[in-house]
Design an enzyme around this catalytic site. Structure first.
Site, PDB file in Angstrom:
ATOM      1  N   ARG A 222      -7.523   5.876  -3.455  1.00 31.16           N
ATOM      2  CA  ARG A 222      -6.819   6.902  -2.686  1.00 31.16           C
ATOM      3  C   ARG A 222      -7.095   8.329  -3.151  1.00 31.16           C
ATOM      4  O   ARG A 222      -6.704   9.266  -2.505  1.00 31.16           O
ATOM      5  CB  ARG A 222      -5.321   6.603  -2.675  1.00 31.16           C
ATOM      6  CG  ARG A 222      -4.537   7.545  -1.759  1.00 31.16           C
ATOM      7  CD  ARG A 222      -3.212   6.952  -1.378  1.00 31.16           C
ATOM      8  NE  ARG A 222      -2.278   7.937  -0.904  1.00 31.16           N
ATOM      9  CZ  ARG A 222      -1.363   8.525  -1.634  1.00 31.16           C
ATOM     10  NH1 ARG A 222      -1.282   8.260  -2.948  1.00 31.16           N
ATOM     11  NH2 ARG A 222      -0.522   9.375  -1.114  1.00 31.16           N
TER      12      ARG A 222
ATOM     13  N   ALA B 125       0.845  -1.204   0.000  1.00 36.20           N
ATOM     14  CA  ALA B 125       0.000   0.000   0.000  1.00 36.20           C
ATOM     15  C   ALA B 125       0.882   1.257   0.000  1.00 36.20           C
ATOM     16  O   ALA B 125       0.578   2.236  -0.682  1.00 36.20           O
ATOM     17  CB  ALA B 125      -0.928   0.009   1.211  1.00 36.20           C
TER      18      ALA B 125
HETATM   19  S1  CFN Z   1       0.712   6.634   3.676  1.00 37.57           S
HETATM   20 FE1  CFN Z   1       0.905   8.869   3.858  1.00 37.57          FE
HETATM   21  S2  CFN Z   1       1.718   9.905   2.179  1.00 37.57           S
HETATM   22  S3  CFN Z   1       1.688   9.779   5.629  1.00 37.57           S
HETATM   23 FE2  CFN Z   1      -0.201  10.722   5.157  1.00 37.57          FE
HETATM   24  S4  CFN Z   1       0.235  12.478   3.962  1.00 37.57           S
HETATM   25 FE3  CFN Z   1      -2.378   9.415   5.044  1.00 37.57          FE
HETATM   26  S5  CFN Z   1      -2.485   7.268   5.483  1.00 37.57           S
HETATM   27 MO1  CFN Z   1      -3.882   7.692   3.746  1.00 37.57          MO
HETATM   28  S6  CFN Z   1      -2.486   7.369   1.994  1.00 37.57           S
HETATM   29 FE4  CFN Z   1      -2.356   9.487   2.535  1.00 37.57          FE
HETATM   30 FE5  CFN Z   1      -0.191  10.825   2.636  1.00 37.57          FE
HETATM   31 FE6  CFN Z   1       1.969  11.144   3.968  1.00 37.57          FE
HETATM   32 FE7  CFN Z   1      -1.261   7.572   3.759  1.00 37.57          FE
HETATM   33  S7  CFN Z   1      -1.778  11.060   1.126  1.00 37.57           S
HETATM   34  S8  CFN Z   1      -4.066   9.907   3.765  1.00 37.57           S
HETATM   35  S9  CFN Z   1      -1.751  10.877   6.659  1.00 37.57           S
HETATM   36  N1  CFN Z   1      -0.923   9.499   3.830  1.00 37.57           N
HETATM   37  C1  HCA Z   2      -3.610   2.982   2.477  1.00 42.57           C
HETATM   38  C2  HCA Z   2      -4.288   4.124   1.786  1.00 42.57           C
HETATM   39  C3  HCA Z   2      -5.116   4.980   2.702  1.00 42.57           C
HETATM   40  C4  HCA Z   2      -6.281   4.233   3.311  1.00 42.57           C
HETATM   41  C5  HCA Z   2      -7.353   5.113   3.815  1.00 42.57           C
HETATM   42  C6  HCA Z   2      -8.219   4.638   4.956  1.00 42.57           C
HETATM   43  C7  HCA Z   2      -5.631   6.172   1.854  1.00 42.57           C
HETATM   44  O1  HCA Z   2      -3.050   3.162   3.545  1.00 42.57           O
HETATM   45  O2  HCA Z   2      -3.626   1.915   1.947  1.00 42.57           O
HETATM   46  O3  HCA Z   2      -7.846   3.782   5.759  1.00 42.57           O
HETATM   47  O4  HCA Z   2      -9.307   5.207   5.066  1.00 42.57           O
HETATM   48  O5  HCA Z   2      -5.384   7.293   2.198  1.00 42.57           O
HETATM   49  O6  HCA Z   2      -6.280   5.923   0.838  1.00 42.57           O
HETATM   50  O7  HCA Z   2      -4.316   5.494   3.734  1.00 42.57           O
END
Ligand code: CFN
Ligand code: HCA
Length: 535
Positions: free
Chosen positions: A92, A61
């Site tokens: 996403r 992921a």
């Molecule tokens: S893995 Fe990251 S890349 S850490 Fe952040 S800002 Fe979330 S968990 Mo969902 S996929 Fe998304 Fe970004 Fe950085 Fe993930 S765009 S919302 S807080 N995110």
């Molecule tokens: C991921 C993607 C995710 C999941 C979102 C959620 C995203 O970690 O595989 O748990 O609601 O932003 O789409 O973080």
């Protein structure tokens, strides 16, 4: 409704008492009650206790879903069973647009659809065929290959397959060994993706660029955020060469090393790239936050300090004045209805920190927050300036991490540098979530559903920001849940205009009378209660 006065330490004890002794001992280290008089530590980035119901995702992921997937003009092939591919298919909400050459594959889902036969006899042949077929049909500029769990278990050599196919087809085929089980969360996948991008793609094309140039690192254009950031920077006269990797194009990544500065929005997912580009190309980087009105202005002022050109500074101040006034005008009515409300934030590896700035713009306080998979430095912060650039003549100090050009700048010892920076009022900062949180607030890493329920019952927050895995649990309590991953299919929330969107939506959620009519199922009907077996 006034939030109840609760002793946070007591709530932590209640949470811990949920668990058998061994688990309790582990979880205790992941929960901190903020005490600003101390340099506090928190346990993070370790294996989740099995069965605890975490929100975390997997390595695949983090690599395919988060960092590589948003590159719009590469074909991204998932080598594995179809489920993994389906899971990461446009869920996403990273947005993109085709460039003039028309290559654009963001809404496709490419998979080798591994079957039992492939598990037993090996899947390399099938992968070769898939790459060739994708090339024949789409003629993309480059292809990425992503391994899911079974690929690592049966030992398919995707790196060799990628090399062979690259030679055969005459385009780059880059393979990522991001099997889901690697590491403890998405975080391992970010690292693998950064390494692959840097090793194979970034820095391939030298081109002439003019004016002030930056890259936006750790910005994935969720709900169009990157476009709002670009709009603001363009108004200031700063050009974004590449975004890593929201709406990224292969060619833009190849020439990203021509930029003068890297802005790091999500440090967690892309710090590796920032460090590597700094070491190899001498491009300094700075942590920024474009979430929130004040935060955006602060970021722009950091840029003004960095480029150190009075004309640019003037233009930036002009933009800040205009944009802030307009955003403020639009946000004011919502703030009246939101002032004093409380929020909890449990998301990923950076937003739980960044969105606290935006809530502050709305007059709201964050009382509990935590990441899913961030590392200790994302919580605790760290001194981000081990080295600085010193202009030998004017003795101007600018933010910089590594010496790029020994001819023009000289290095000083870290103690000297820190002293000089403090004197100049440039830092003593530690940029992490915890130092920004008030006394008595709770910070909780890799939260579980059971812990979340206790926090909701005790603190009765006005909103909980989270993801799809717990949104509806929260809403059954009669409390609105805003998804900060996919923005509940809305956005953008970044920059000045994004802040207005966010204010409007948070007001609509919190002040919706429907919540008061909800009685959770467990208050209406008898429920079975499970207890952990301790003996
Ligand atoms: S893995 Fe990251 S890349 S850490 Fe952040 S800002 Fe979330 S968990 Mo969902 S996929 Fe998304 Fe970004 Fe950085 Fe993930 S765009 S919302 S807080 N995110
Ligand atoms: C991921 C993607 C995710 C999941 C979102 C959620 C995203 O970690 O595989 O748990 O609601 O932003 O789409 O973080």
């Amino acid at each position: 409704k006034k939030a109840p006065a609760v002793d946070p330490h007591q709530v932590v004890e209640e949470i811990i008492s949920l668990y058998p002794a061994k688990v309790a001992k582990k979880r205790r280290k992941h929960i901190v009650v903020r005490d600003p008089s101390q340099q506090q530590q928190i346990e993070a980035n370790v294996r989740t206790v099995p069965g605890i119901i975490t929100q975390r995702g997997c390595c695949y992921a983090g690599c395919k879903g988060v960092v590589i997937g948003p590159i719009v003009d590469m074909v991204h092939i998932v080598h594995g069973p179809i489920g993994c591919s389906f899971y990461a298919w446009a869920t996403r909400r990273n947005q993109g647009r085709p460039r003039e050459d028309g290559h654009y594959y963001l809404h496709y889902c490419f998979s080798t659809d591994m079957q039992e036969d492939d598990i037993i006899f090996g899947g390399e042949k099938k992968l070769r065929a898939a790459i060739e077929e994708a090339y024949r049909i789409f003629k993309p500029k480059a292809i990425s290959v992503h391994a899911t769990c079974p690929v690592g278990l049966i030992g398919d050599d995707i790196q060799t397959v990628a090399k062979e196919m690259s030679q055969k087809l005459g385009i780059q085929v880059v393979a990522f060994n991001c099997e889901g089980y690697r590491g403890v969360s998405q975080s391992a996948g970010h690292h693998i993706a950064n390494n692959g991008l840097f090793k194979h793609i970034v820095g391939l094309d030298d081109v002439e660029v003019e004016g002030y140039t930056v890259n936006c690192l750790g910005e994935y254009n969720i709900g169009g955020d990157a476009w709002e950031i670009e709009r603001i920077l363009e108004r200031c006269g700063i050009k974004v060469l590449a975004t890593f990797s929201g709406n990224a194009s292969y060619d833009e990544l190849r020439r990203a090393h021509m930029a003068q500065l890297n802005l790091v929005q999500c440090h967690r997912s892309i710090n590796y790239m920032a460090e590597m580009m700094e070491t190899r190309f001498g491009i300094p980087w700075m942590k920024v936050n474009f979430i929130g009105v004040k935060a955006t202005s602060k970021t722009l002022r950091k840029l003004a300090t960095f480029f150190d050109d009075p004309k640019l500074t003037e233009r930036i101040e002009q933009v800040i004045a205009e944009e802030e006034a307009e955003a403020e005008r639009q946000i004011a009515p919502y703030r009246k209805r939101l002032e004093g409300k409380t929020a909890m934030l449990f998301v990923g590896g950076s937003r739980s920190h960044h969105y606290q700035d935006l809530f502050r713009d709305l007059g709201m306080e964050t009382i509990v927050a935590g990441y899913e998979f961030a590392h200790r430095d994302d919580y605790e912060g760290r001194q981000v300036l081990p080295f600085i650039k010193i202009d030998a003549d004017s003795r101007n100090i600018e933010e910089l991490h590594v010496e790029p050009d020994p001819e023009r700048f000289r290095l000083r010892k870290p103690e000297e540098i820190l002293a000089a920076l403090k004197e100049a009022g440039i830092i003593d900062y530690y940029e992490g979530m915890m130092p920004d949180m008030p006394a008595g607030s709770i910070v909780i890493d890799d939260i579980s559903h059971a812990e979340l329920e206790i926090l909701i019952r005790r603190f009765k927050p006005d909103i909980v920001c989270s993801g799809i895995k717990d949104k509806y649990i929260i809403e059954k309590f009669g409390i609105p849940s805003k998804q900060l991953h996919n923005y509940d299919y809305s956005g953008p929330y970044a920059g000045y205009r994004g802040a207005v969107n966010f204010a409007r939506e948070i007001d609509m959620m919190i002040n919706n009378p429907a919540w008061s009519y909800i009685r959770p199922p467990w208050e209406k009907t008898p429920v079975l209660k499970a207890e952990p077996v301790t003996s």
